[in-house]
Design an enzyme around this catalytic site. Sequence first.
Site, PDB file in Angstrom:
ATOM      1  N   LEU A 252      29.238  36.975  44.064  1.00 48.75           N
ATOM      2  CA  LEU A 252      30.390  36.018  43.960  1.00 48.75           C
ATOM      3  C   LEU A 252      31.569  36.442  43.339  1.00 48.75           C
ATOM      4  O   LEU A 252      31.677  36.640  42.188  1.00 48.75           O
ATOM      5  CB  LEU A 252      29.759  34.653  43.277  1.00 48.75           C
ATOM      6  CG  LEU A 252      30.785  33.487  43.080  1.00 48.75           C
ATOM      7  CD1 LEU A 252      31.502  33.241  44.664  1.00 48.75           C
ATOM      8  CD2 LEU A 252      30.038  32.373  42.575  1.00 48.75           C
ATOM      9  N   HIS A 253      32.697  36.586  44.076  1.00 47.63           N
ATOM     10  CA  HIS A 253      34.053  37.054  43.165  1.00 47.63           C
ATOM     11  C   HIS A 253      35.167  36.375  44.361  1.00 47.63           C
ATOM     12  O   HIS A 253      35.049  36.168  45.647  1.00 47.63           O
ATOM     13  CB  HIS A 253      34.051  38.471  43.440  1.00 47.63           C
ATOM     14  CG  HIS A 253      34.208  39.110  44.604  1.00 47.63           C
ATOM     15  ND1 HIS A 253      33.036  39.379  45.692  1.00 47.63           N
ATOM     16  CD2 HIS A 253      35.137  39.768  45.241  1.00 47.63           C
ATOM     17  CE1 HIS A 253      33.381  39.826  46.776  1.00 47.63           C
ATOM     18  NE2 HIS A 253      34.862  40.056  46.776  1.00 47.63           N
ATOM     19  N   LEU A 254      36.447  36.270  43.640  1.00 50.97           N
ATOM     20  CA  LEU A 254      37.468  35.671  44.462  1.00 50.97           C
ATOM     21  C   LEU A 254      38.564  36.530  43.984  1.00 50.97           C
ATOM     22  O   LEU A 254      38.093  37.580  43.039  1.00 50.97           O
ATOM     23  CB  LEU A 254      37.915  34.274  43.757  1.00 50.97           C
ATOM     24  CG  LEU A 254      36.978  33.195  44.174  1.00 50.97           C
ATOM     25  CD1 LEU A 254      35.942  33.135  43.064  1.00 50.97           C
ATOM     26  CD2 LEU A 254      37.726  31.985  44.502  1.00 50.97           C
TER      27      LEU A 254
END
Length: 481
Positions: A252-254
Amino acid sequence: MFVFFSKSLLSSSRRPRPVDKMPMRKIVMLGANARTQRSVSSIQLPAEYSPSASNAPYFNYSPSDFILDLRTHQKSEEALQNGHSLEDTEEKRKLKELLHDRWENAKQYNAFNYSLNCMYRCLDGKYDLSMQLNIERGELRRKPMHFKNIKEPFNHLRFNFTKLHDNEILFYLKCDSDPISNDPLDRHLIAVNASPLERDHSLIVPSVNKCNPQVLTLQAVRIAVDLMLLVDDDMFHILFNSLLGQASVNHLHLHAMYWPYDSDLINRKCEPLHDVPDVFVIRPPTWICPAIVFQLNCMENYEQFKMNIYKCVEHLTETNQAHNLFLARAQPIRISGAEKEEDRREERAQLVTCYVFPRMNMIGAKPPSNFNPAANELAGNLTSYTFRFFESANEQAVIRIIEEEASLDDDSFQSLCFDLADVLLERSVGTSRPHDLDVLEGLTSPEIDELRDSFQSFMPRSPSIRHRSSTRTHSDEGPVV
Protein backbone atom coordinates in the site's frame (compact mmCIF):
# COMPACT_ATOMS: atom_id res chain seq x y z
CA MET A 1 4.69 24.02 -29.37
CA PHE A 2 7.73 22.96 -27.32
CA VAL A 3 8.38 24.33 -23.85
CA PHE A 4 11.77 23.54 -22.33
CA PHE A 5 12.51 24.04 -18.65
CA SER A 6 15.69 23.73 -16.69
CA LYS A 7 15.25 22.68 -13.08
CA SER A 8 16.27 26.11 -11.87
CA LEU A 9 13.71 27.79 -14.14
CA LEU A 10 10.95 25.44 -13.07
CA SER A 11 11.35 26.28 -9.45
CA SER A 12 12.30 29.92 -9.82
CA SER A 13 8.80 31.31 -9.36
CA ARG A 14 7.76 28.89 -6.66
CA ARG A 15 11.05 27.93 -5.03
CA PRO A 16 10.39 26.19 -1.68
CA ARG A 17 11.36 28.37 1.21
CA PRO A 18 14.54 27.52 3.16
CA VAL A 19 13.98 24.86 5.77
CA ASP A 20 14.24 25.80 9.40
CA LYS A 21 17.87 25.39 10.49
CA MET A 22 17.01 24.08 13.93
CA PRO A 23 18.80 20.74 14.54
CA MET A 24 16.59 17.70 14.06
CA ARG A 25 16.05 15.49 17.10
CA LYS A 26 17.25 11.92 16.69
CA ILE A 27 14.25 9.60 16.55
CA VAL A 28 14.12 5.94 17.56
CA MET A 29 12.21 4.07 14.87
CA LEU A 30 9.94 1.38 16.31
CA GLY A 31 10.41 -2.04 14.80
CA ALA A 32 13.06 -0.99 12.30
CA ASN A 33 14.55 -4.48 12.30
CA ALA A 34 13.03 -6.40 9.37
CA ARG A 35 12.97 -9.58 11.49
CA THR A 36 10.84 -7.99 14.20
CA GLN A 37 7.44 -9.69 14.35
CA ARG A 38 4.19 -8.22 15.64
CA SER A 39 3.02 -9.42 19.04
CA VAL A 40 -0.44 -10.86 19.69
CA SER A 41 -1.27 -7.67 21.54
CA SER A 42 -0.60 -4.45 19.67
CA ILE A 43 0.20 -2.78 22.98
CA GLN A 44 2.80 -5.26 24.22
CA LEU A 45 6.15 -5.00 22.42
CA PRO A 46 7.56 -8.25 21.01
CA ALA A 47 10.03 -10.08 23.26
CA GLU A 48 12.73 -9.94 20.59
CA TYR A 49 12.17 -6.24 19.92
CA SER A 50 15.37 -4.23 19.68
CA PRO A 51 15.04 -0.54 18.80
CA SER A 52 17.43 0.87 16.24
CA ALA A 53 18.13 4.49 15.53
CA SER A 54 16.80 6.30 12.49
CA ASN A 55 17.82 9.71 11.20
CA ALA A 56 14.32 10.37 9.86
CA PRO A 57 12.36 12.93 11.91
CA TYR A 58 8.67 12.97 12.72
CA PHE A 59 6.37 15.58 11.24
CA ASN A 60 3.76 16.39 13.89
CA TYR A 61 0.59 18.18 12.89
CA SER A 62 -2.95 18.84 14.07
CA PRO A 63 -6.23 19.68 12.32
CA SER A 64 -5.73 23.34 13.28
CA ASP A 65 -2.93 23.41 10.67
CA PHE A 66 -5.28 22.49 7.81
CA ILE A 67 -5.78 24.94 4.95
CA LEU A 68 -9.30 24.61 3.55
CA ASP A 69 -9.14 27.29 0.86
CA LEU A 70 -5.64 27.80 -0.49
CA ARG A 71 -6.61 31.06 -2.21
CA THR A 72 -7.76 32.71 1.04
CA HIS A 73 -4.70 31.38 2.85
CA GLN A 74 -2.31 32.83 0.27
CA LYS A 75 -3.97 36.24 0.44
CA SER A 76 -3.73 36.22 4.24
CA GLU A 77 -0.08 35.25 3.95
CA GLU A 78 0.61 38.16 1.60
CA ALA A 79 -1.02 40.57 4.05
CA LEU A 80 1.21 39.29 6.85
CA GLN A 81 4.30 39.61 4.68
CA ASN A 82 3.42 43.24 3.97
CA GLY A 83 3.23 44.27 7.60
CA HIS A 84 3.29 41.71 10.36
CA SER A 85 5.26 38.76 11.71
CA LEU A 86 5.00 35.42 9.95
CA GLU A 87 5.11 33.41 13.15
CA ASP A 88 1.48 32.34 12.80
CA THR A 89 2.04 30.85 9.35
CA GLU A 90 5.44 29.18 9.80
CA GLU A 91 3.98 25.93 11.15
CA LYS A 92 1.69 25.54 8.12
CA ARG A 93 4.62 25.87 5.75
CA LYS A 94 6.82 23.42 7.58
CA LEU A 95 5.63 20.28 5.77
CA LYS A 96 6.43 21.67 2.34
CA GLU A 97 9.84 22.83 3.47
CA LEU A 98 10.65 19.60 5.33
CA LEU A 99 9.68 17.49 2.31
CA HIS A 100 11.88 19.52 -0.02
CA ASP A 101 14.85 19.69 2.34
CA ARG A 102 14.84 15.97 3.12
CA TRP A 103 14.32 15.05 -0.56
CA GLU A 104 17.26 17.17 -1.65
CA ASN A 105 19.36 15.78 1.20
CA ALA A 106 18.70 12.22 -0.05
CA LYS A 107 20.69 12.99 -3.22
CA GLN A 108 23.99 12.74 -1.34
CA TYR A 109 23.16 9.13 -0.44
CA ASN A 110 22.47 8.16 -4.08
CA ALA A 111 18.85 7.42 -3.23
CA PHE A 112 17.73 8.14 -6.82
CA ASN A 113 18.22 6.14 -9.99
CA TYR A 114 18.93 9.27 -12.03
CA SER A 115 19.12 13.04 -11.92
CA LEU A 116 16.04 14.86 -13.16
CA ASN A 117 16.58 16.25 -16.64
CA CYS A 118 13.09 16.70 -18.08
CA MET A 119 11.59 18.65 -20.96
CA TYR A 120 7.95 19.68 -21.33
CA ARG A 121 5.59 20.59 -24.10
CA CYS A 122 1.91 21.52 -24.24
CA LEU A 123 -0.38 19.79 -26.73
CA ASP A 124 -2.73 21.91 -28.78
CA GLY A 125 -6.35 20.88 -28.51
CA LYS A 126 -9.47 20.88 -26.41
CA TYR A 127 -8.03 19.49 -23.16
CA ASP A 128 -4.78 21.50 -22.74
CA LEU A 129 -2.69 18.38 -22.08
CA SER A 130 0.91 18.75 -20.88
CA MET A 131 3.65 16.22 -21.62
CA GLN A 132 6.97 15.53 -19.93
CA LEU A 133 9.89 13.70 -21.52
CA ASN A 134 11.51 11.41 -18.94
CA ILE A 135 13.59 8.80 -20.77
CA GLU A 136 15.52 7.76 -17.66
CA ARG A 137 12.34 6.76 -15.81
CA GLY A 138 11.34 4.49 -18.67
CA GLU A 139 14.76 2.82 -18.75
CA LEU A 140 15.87 2.77 -15.10
CA ARG A 141 12.76 2.40 -12.93
CA ARG A 142 12.05 -0.93 -11.23
CA LYS A 143 10.39 -3.42 -13.58
CA PRO A 144 6.60 -3.50 -12.95
CA MET A 145 5.29 -6.68 -11.36
CA HIS A 146 2.71 -9.01 -12.88
CA PHE A 147 -0.71 -9.03 -11.17
CA LYS A 148 -3.92 -10.93 -11.90
CA ASN A 149 -6.34 -9.52 -9.32
CA ILE A 150 -6.94 -6.17 -7.63
CA LYS A 151 -6.95 -7.85 -4.19
CA GLU A 152 -3.84 -9.93 -4.73
CA PRO A 153 -2.30 -10.84 -1.34
CA PHE A 154 0.87 -9.19 -0.11
CA ASN A 155 3.98 -11.25 -0.90
CA HIS A 156 7.02 -10.84 1.38
CA LEU A 157 9.26 -12.40 -1.27
CA ARG A 158 8.61 -9.57 -3.72
CA PHE A 159 9.94 -6.04 -3.38
CA ASN A 160 8.10 -4.06 -0.72
CA PHE A 161 8.74 -0.94 1.33
CA THR A 162 10.01 -2.74 4.41
CA LYS A 163 13.19 -3.15 2.32
CA LEU A 164 13.80 0.60 2.13
CA HIS A 165 17.18 1.84 3.35
CA ASP A 166 17.16 4.38 6.14
CA ASN A 167 18.47 7.13 3.84
CA GLU A 168 15.43 6.63 1.57
CA ILE A 169 13.01 7.49 4.40
CA LEU A 170 12.28 11.20 4.51
CA PHE A 171 10.13 11.46 7.63
CA TYR A 172 7.24 9.92 9.57
CA LEU A 173 3.75 11.36 10.02
CA LYS A 174 2.02 11.85 13.36
CA CYS A 175 -1.17 13.71 14.17
CA ASP A 176 -0.98 14.96 17.77
CA SER A 177 -4.63 15.63 18.60
CA ASP A 178 -6.22 12.83 16.54
CA PRO A 179 -3.86 9.84 16.10
CA ILE A 180 -3.79 8.34 12.61
CA SER A 181 -3.76 4.89 14.20
CA ASN A 182 -4.40 3.50 17.67
CA ASP A 183 -1.61 0.95 17.24
CA PRO A 184 1.66 2.28 18.77
CA LEU A 185 3.68 0.10 16.38
CA ASP A 186 2.20 1.67 13.27
CA ARG A 187 4.58 3.86 11.29
CA HIS A 188 3.31 6.09 8.48
CA LEU A 189 6.27 7.17 6.41
CA ILE A 190 7.16 9.39 3.48
CA ALA A 191 9.99 7.97 1.36
CA VAL A 192 11.77 9.01 -1.81
CA ASN A 193 10.58 7.72 -5.14
CA ALA A 194 13.82 6.36 -6.56
CA SER A 195 12.57 7.05 -10.12
CA PRO A 196 10.98 10.47 -9.73
CA LEU A 197 8.80 12.38 -12.17
CA GLU A 198 9.49 15.78 -10.64
CA ARG A 199 11.21 17.45 -7.71
CA ASP A 200 10.09 16.16 -4.31
CA HIS A 201 8.27 13.19 -5.90
CA SER A 202 7.79 10.91 -2.88
CA LEU A 203 5.91 7.83 -1.71
CA ILE A 204 3.35 7.79 1.11
CA VAL A 205 3.32 4.42 2.88
CA PRO A 206 0.62 4.11 5.59
CA SER A 207 1.30 1.56 8.35
CA VAL A 208 4.38 0.25 6.57
CA ASN A 209 4.87 -2.39 9.27
CA LYS A 210 1.48 -4.02 8.58
CA CYS A 211 2.45 -4.88 4.99
CA ASN A 212 -0.97 -4.09 3.53
CA PRO A 213 -1.53 -4.94 -0.16
CA GLN A 214 -2.16 -2.16 -2.68
CA VAL A 215 -5.79 -1.61 -1.64
CA LEU A 216 -6.80 1.80 -0.29
CA THR A 217 -7.84 1.80 3.37
CA LEU A 218 -9.78 4.48 5.20
CA GLN A 219 -6.57 5.28 7.04
CA ALA A 220 -4.73 5.80 3.73
CA VAL A 221 -7.52 8.08 2.46
CA ARG A 222 -7.28 10.11 5.67
CA ILE A 223 -3.49 10.56 5.27
CA ALA A 224 -3.90 11.66 1.64
CA VAL A 225 -6.56 14.23 2.54
CA ASP A 226 -4.55 15.51 5.51
CA LEU A 227 -1.43 16.04 3.40
CA MET A 228 -3.43 17.89 0.77
CA LEU A 229 -4.78 20.18 3.51
CA LEU A 230 -1.29 20.78 4.92
CA VAL A 231 0.69 21.72 1.78
CA ASP A 232 0.22 25.33 0.67
CA ASP A 233 1.01 24.85 -3.01
CA ASP A 234 -1.51 24.41 -5.82
CA MET A 235 1.02 22.37 -7.83
CA PHE A 236 0.99 19.63 -5.18
CA HIS A 237 -0.91 16.41 -5.97
CA ILE A 238 -1.47 13.00 -4.44
CA LEU A 239 -2.00 9.99 -6.71
CA PHE A 240 -3.04 6.37 -6.27
CA ASN A 241 -2.94 3.50 -8.77
CA SER A 242 -4.64 0.20 -7.98
CA LEU A 243 -3.39 -3.18 -9.08
CA LEU A 244 -4.46 -3.77 -12.71
CA GLY A 245 -4.42 0.04 -12.95
CA GLN A 246 -0.67 0.68 -13.42
CA ALA A 247 0.46 0.02 -9.81
CA SER A 248 3.91 -1.57 -9.93
CA VAL A 249 4.33 -2.67 -6.27
CA ASN A 250 1.81 -4.63 -4.19
CA HIS A 251 2.44 -2.77 -0.94
CA LEU A 252 0.00 0.00 0.00
CA HIS A 253 1.42 3.33 -1.15
CA LEU A 254 0.41 6.63 -2.75
CA HIS A 255 2.43 9.21 -4.67
CA ALA A 256 3.02 12.80 -3.54
CA MET A 257 4.39 15.09 -6.21
CA TYR A 258 4.39 18.49 -7.87
CA TRP A 259 3.54 19.17 -11.51
CA PRO A 260 4.46 22.48 -13.19
CA TYR A 261 1.20 22.76 -15.17
CA ASP A 262 -2.40 22.97 -13.98
CA SER A 263 -4.53 20.06 -15.07
CA ASP A 264 -7.38 21.39 -17.18
CA LEU A 265 -9.56 18.88 -15.34
CA ILE A 266 -9.98 21.36 -12.47
CA ASN A 267 -11.69 23.85 -14.81
CA ARG A 268 -14.35 21.48 -16.13
CA LYS A 269 -18.06 21.39 -15.44
CA CYS A 270 -19.48 18.30 -13.67
CA GLU A 271 -22.86 16.60 -13.33
CA PRO A 272 -24.56 15.44 -10.11
CA LEU A 273 -24.19 11.74 -9.33
CA HIS A 274 -27.86 10.76 -9.50
CA ASP A 275 -29.46 11.78 -6.15
CA VAL A 276 -26.28 11.74 -4.03
CA PRO A 277 -25.54 15.14 -2.42
CA ASP A 278 -22.09 16.68 -2.97
CA VAL A 279 -20.87 13.89 -5.28
CA PHE A 280 -20.41 14.47 -9.00
CA VAL A 281 -19.33 12.83 -12.24
CA ILE A 282 -17.42 14.02 -15.27
CA ARG A 283 -17.29 12.13 -18.55
CA PRO A 284 -16.54 12.52 -22.25
CA PRO A 285 -16.68 14.78 -24.10
CA THR A 286 -16.28 17.14 -21.13
CA TRP A 287 -13.10 15.26 -20.17
CA ILE A 288 -10.98 12.59 -21.87
CA CYS A 289 -12.24 9.78 -19.60
CA PRO A 290 -15.01 9.37 -16.99
CA ALA A 291 -14.48 10.03 -13.28
CA ILE A 292 -16.31 10.32 -9.96
CA VAL A 293 -15.63 13.67 -8.28
CA PHE A 294 -15.57 14.60 -4.57
CA GLN A 295 -14.78 18.03 -3.11
CA LEU A 296 -14.19 19.26 0.45
CA ASN A 297 -15.99 22.61 0.59
CA CYS A 298 -16.07 23.04 4.40
CA MET A 299 -14.33 21.41 7.34
CA GLU A 300 -17.68 20.25 8.74
CA ASN A 301 -17.75 17.78 5.81
CA TYR A 302 -14.22 16.47 6.49
CA GLU A 303 -15.35 13.05 7.79
CA GLN A 304 -18.03 12.62 5.12
CA PHE A 305 -15.59 13.59 2.38
CA LYS A 306 -13.13 10.89 3.44
CA MET A 307 -15.87 8.28 3.89
CA ASN A 308 -17.38 8.96 0.45
CA ILE A 309 -14.00 8.46 -1.23
CA TYR A 310 -13.38 5.28 0.75
CA LYS A 311 -16.83 3.80 0.01
CA CYS A 312 -16.39 4.51 -3.69
CA VAL A 313 -12.95 2.87 -3.84
CA GLU A 314 -14.09 -0.02 -1.65
CA HIS A 315 -16.92 -0.80 -4.08
CA LEU A 316 -14.55 -0.69 -7.05
CA THR A 317 -12.17 -3.03 -5.23
CA GLU A 318 -14.91 -5.49 -4.27
CA THR A 319 -16.11 -5.62 -7.88
CA ASN A 320 -12.52 -6.06 -9.14
CA GLN A 321 -12.62 -2.80 -11.06
CA ALA A 322 -9.24 -1.13 -11.54
CA HIS A 323 -9.08 2.55 -10.59
CA ASN A 324 -6.83 5.59 -10.24
CA LEU A 325 -7.13 8.57 -7.87
CA PHE A 326 -5.96 12.13 -8.51
CA LEU A 327 -6.14 14.69 -5.69
CA ALA A 328 -5.66 18.36 -6.51
CA ARG A 329 -6.69 21.88 -5.56
CA ALA A 330 -9.63 22.85 -7.80
CA GLN A 331 -12.10 25.69 -8.06
CA PRO A 332 -15.60 25.07 -6.64
CA ILE A 333 -17.42 22.44 -8.69
CA ARG A 334 -19.90 23.78 -11.23
CA ILE A 335 -22.90 21.93 -12.66
CA SER A 336 -24.00 24.75 -14.98
CA GLY A 337 -22.44 27.29 -17.30
CA ALA A 338 -19.69 26.73 -19.81
CA GLU A 339 -18.02 23.36 -20.19
CA LYS A 340 -14.72 24.96 -19.22
CA GLU A 341 -14.05 28.08 -17.13
CA GLU A 342 -10.55 29.09 -16.07
CA ASP A 343 -10.02 31.24 -13.00
CA ARG A 344 -7.74 33.71 -14.77
CA ARG A 345 -8.32 36.46 -12.19
CA GLU A 346 -7.46 34.05 -9.35
CA GLU A 347 -10.61 34.93 -7.42
CA ARG A 348 -12.20 31.53 -6.83
CA ALA A 349 -11.51 29.22 -3.92
CA GLN A 350 -8.96 26.41 -4.31
CA LEU A 351 -10.44 23.37 -2.56
CA VAL A 352 -9.15 19.82 -2.07
CA THR A 353 -10.80 17.74 -4.78
CA CYS A 354 -10.55 14.02 -5.48
CA TYR A 355 -11.11 12.49 -8.93
CA VAL A 356 -11.65 8.72 -8.97
CA PHE A 357 -11.14 7.15 -12.40
CA PRO A 358 -12.71 3.68 -12.79
CA ARG A 359 -10.83 2.07 -15.67
CA MET A 360 -10.35 -1.05 -17.71
CA ASN A 361 -8.35 -3.78 -15.98
CA MET A 362 -4.86 -4.30 -17.32
CA ILE A 363 -3.78 -7.90 -16.67
CA GLY A 364 -0.04 -8.42 -16.45
CA ALA A 365 2.88 -6.00 -16.47
CA LYS A 366 3.08 -3.59 -19.38
CA PRO A 367 6.60 -2.35 -20.17
CA PRO A 368 6.87 1.41 -20.73
CA SER A 369 6.53 2.38 -24.39
CA ASN A 370 5.09 5.72 -25.43
CA PHE A 371 3.37 6.44 -22.11
CA ASN A 372 1.36 4.42 -19.61
CA PRO A 373 -2.06 5.88 -18.69
CA ALA A 374 -2.06 5.99 -14.87
CA ALA A 375 -3.52 8.53 -12.42
CA ASN A 376 -1.45 11.52 -13.53
CA GLU A 377 -1.99 10.78 -17.22
CA LEU A 378 -5.77 10.44 -16.87
CA ALA A 379 -5.72 13.92 -15.31
CA GLY A 380 -3.96 15.28 -18.41
CA ASN A 381 -0.36 15.27 -17.13
CA LEU A 382 1.55 12.90 -19.40
CA THR A 383 5.01 11.36 -19.14
CA SER A 384 6.58 10.15 -22.37
CA TYR A 385 9.42 7.60 -22.22
CA THR A 386 10.67 8.14 -25.80
CA PHE A 387 11.74 11.29 -27.58
CA ARG A 388 10.02 10.13 -30.76
CA PHE A 389 6.58 10.06 -29.13
CA PHE A 390 7.29 13.24 -27.16
CA GLU A 391 8.11 15.07 -30.38
CA SER A 392 5.32 13.71 -32.59
CA ALA A 393 2.36 13.12 -30.23
CA ASN A 394 -0.81 15.14 -30.59
CA GLU A 395 -3.99 15.25 -28.53
CA GLN A 396 -5.85 12.83 -30.79
CA ALA A 397 -3.12 10.18 -30.50
CA VAL A 398 -3.07 10.52 -26.70
CA ILE A 399 -6.85 10.20 -26.42
CA ARG A 400 -6.80 7.12 -28.64
CA ILE A 401 -4.27 5.40 -26.36
CA ILE A 402 -6.27 6.29 -23.23
CA GLU A 403 -9.49 5.01 -24.81
CA GLU A 404 -7.89 1.74 -25.86
CA GLU A 405 -6.00 1.05 -22.61
CA ALA A 406 -7.91 2.73 -19.79
CA SER A 407 -11.22 4.49 -20.40
CA LEU A 408 -14.47 2.68 -19.52
CA ASP A 409 -17.17 2.65 -22.18
CA ASP A 410 -20.25 4.80 -21.60
CA ASP A 411 -22.59 1.92 -20.73
CA SER A 412 -20.23 0.44 -18.12
CA PHE A 413 -19.67 3.81 -16.49
CA GLN A 414 -23.40 4.59 -16.49
CA SER A 415 -24.15 1.27 -14.80
CA LEU A 416 -21.36 1.85 -12.26
CA CYS A 417 -22.76 5.28 -11.39
CA PHE A 418 -26.15 3.82 -10.45
CA ASP A 419 -24.48 1.25 -8.21
CA LEU A 420 -22.23 3.84 -6.56
CA ALA A 421 -25.24 6.02 -5.81
CA ASP A 422 -26.74 3.11 -3.90
CA VAL A 423 -23.48 2.40 -2.08
CA LEU A 424 -22.96 6.03 -1.00
CA LEU A 425 -26.56 6.35 0.21
CA GLU A 426 -26.42 2.90 1.87
CA ARG A 427 -29.19 1.42 -0.26
CA SER A 428 -29.26 -2.08 -1.71
CA VAL A 429 -27.09 -2.14 -4.82
CA GLY A 430 -29.37 -2.15 -7.85
CA THR A 431 -32.09 0.03 -6.34
CA SER A 432 -31.29 2.99 -8.59
CA ARG A 433 -30.65 0.97 -11.71
CA PRO A 434 -33.40 1.33 -14.36
CA HIS A 435 -35.12 -1.97 -15.16
CA ASP A 436 -34.28 -1.72 -18.84
CA LEU A 437 -30.56 -2.01 -18.00
CA ASP A 438 -31.15 -5.44 -16.43
CA VAL A 439 -32.21 -6.84 -19.80
CA LEU A 440 -28.63 -6.64 -21.08
CA GLU A 441 -27.01 -8.35 -18.09
CA GLY A 442 -27.37 -11.89 -19.43
CA LEU A 443 -26.11 -11.07 -22.93
CA THR A 444 -22.62 -11.70 -24.22
CA SER A 445 -20.56 -8.90 -25.76
CA PRO A 446 -21.24 -10.05 -29.37
CA GLU A 447 -24.97 -10.15 -28.62
CA ILE A 448 -24.87 -6.63 -27.18
CA ASP A 449 -22.95 -5.38 -30.23
CA GLU A 450 -25.50 -7.00 -32.53
CA LEU A 451 -28.33 -5.39 -30.57
CA ARG A 452 -26.66 -1.98 -30.88
CA ASP A 453 -26.21 -2.43 -34.62
CA SER A 454 -29.87 -3.28 -34.99
CA PHE A 455 -30.77 0.11 -33.50
CA GLN A 456 -27.96 1.84 -35.42
CA SER A 457 -26.62 3.30 -32.17
CA PHE A 458 -23.11 1.88 -32.18
CA MET A 459 -20.34 4.46 -32.51
CA PRO A 460 -16.63 3.64 -32.88
CA ARG A 461 -14.33 4.64 -30.02
CA SER A 462 -12.51 7.33 -31.93
CA PRO A 463 -11.47 10.80 -30.76
CA SER A 464 -12.60 12.37 -34.01
CA ILE A 465 -16.09 10.86 -33.72
CA ARG A 466 -16.25 11.87 -30.08
CA HIS A 467 -15.32 15.47 -30.86
CA ARG A 468 -17.95 15.73 -33.58
CA SER A 469 -20.54 14.51 -31.11
CA SER A 470 -19.50 17.01 -28.43
CA THR A 471 -21.95 19.59 -29.77
CA ARG A 472 -24.95 17.46 -28.79
CA THR A 473 -27.13 18.84 -26.03
CA HIS A 474 -27.80 16.92 -22.82
CA SER A 475 -31.24 15.99 -24.13
CA ASP A 476 -29.55 14.30 -27.09
CA GLU A 477 -27.13 12.40 -24.88
CA GLY A 478 -29.76 10.83 -22.67
CA PRO A 479 -30.52 11.24 -18.97
CA VAL A 480 -27.91 12.81 -16.73
CA VAL A 481 -26.56 10.40 -14.11
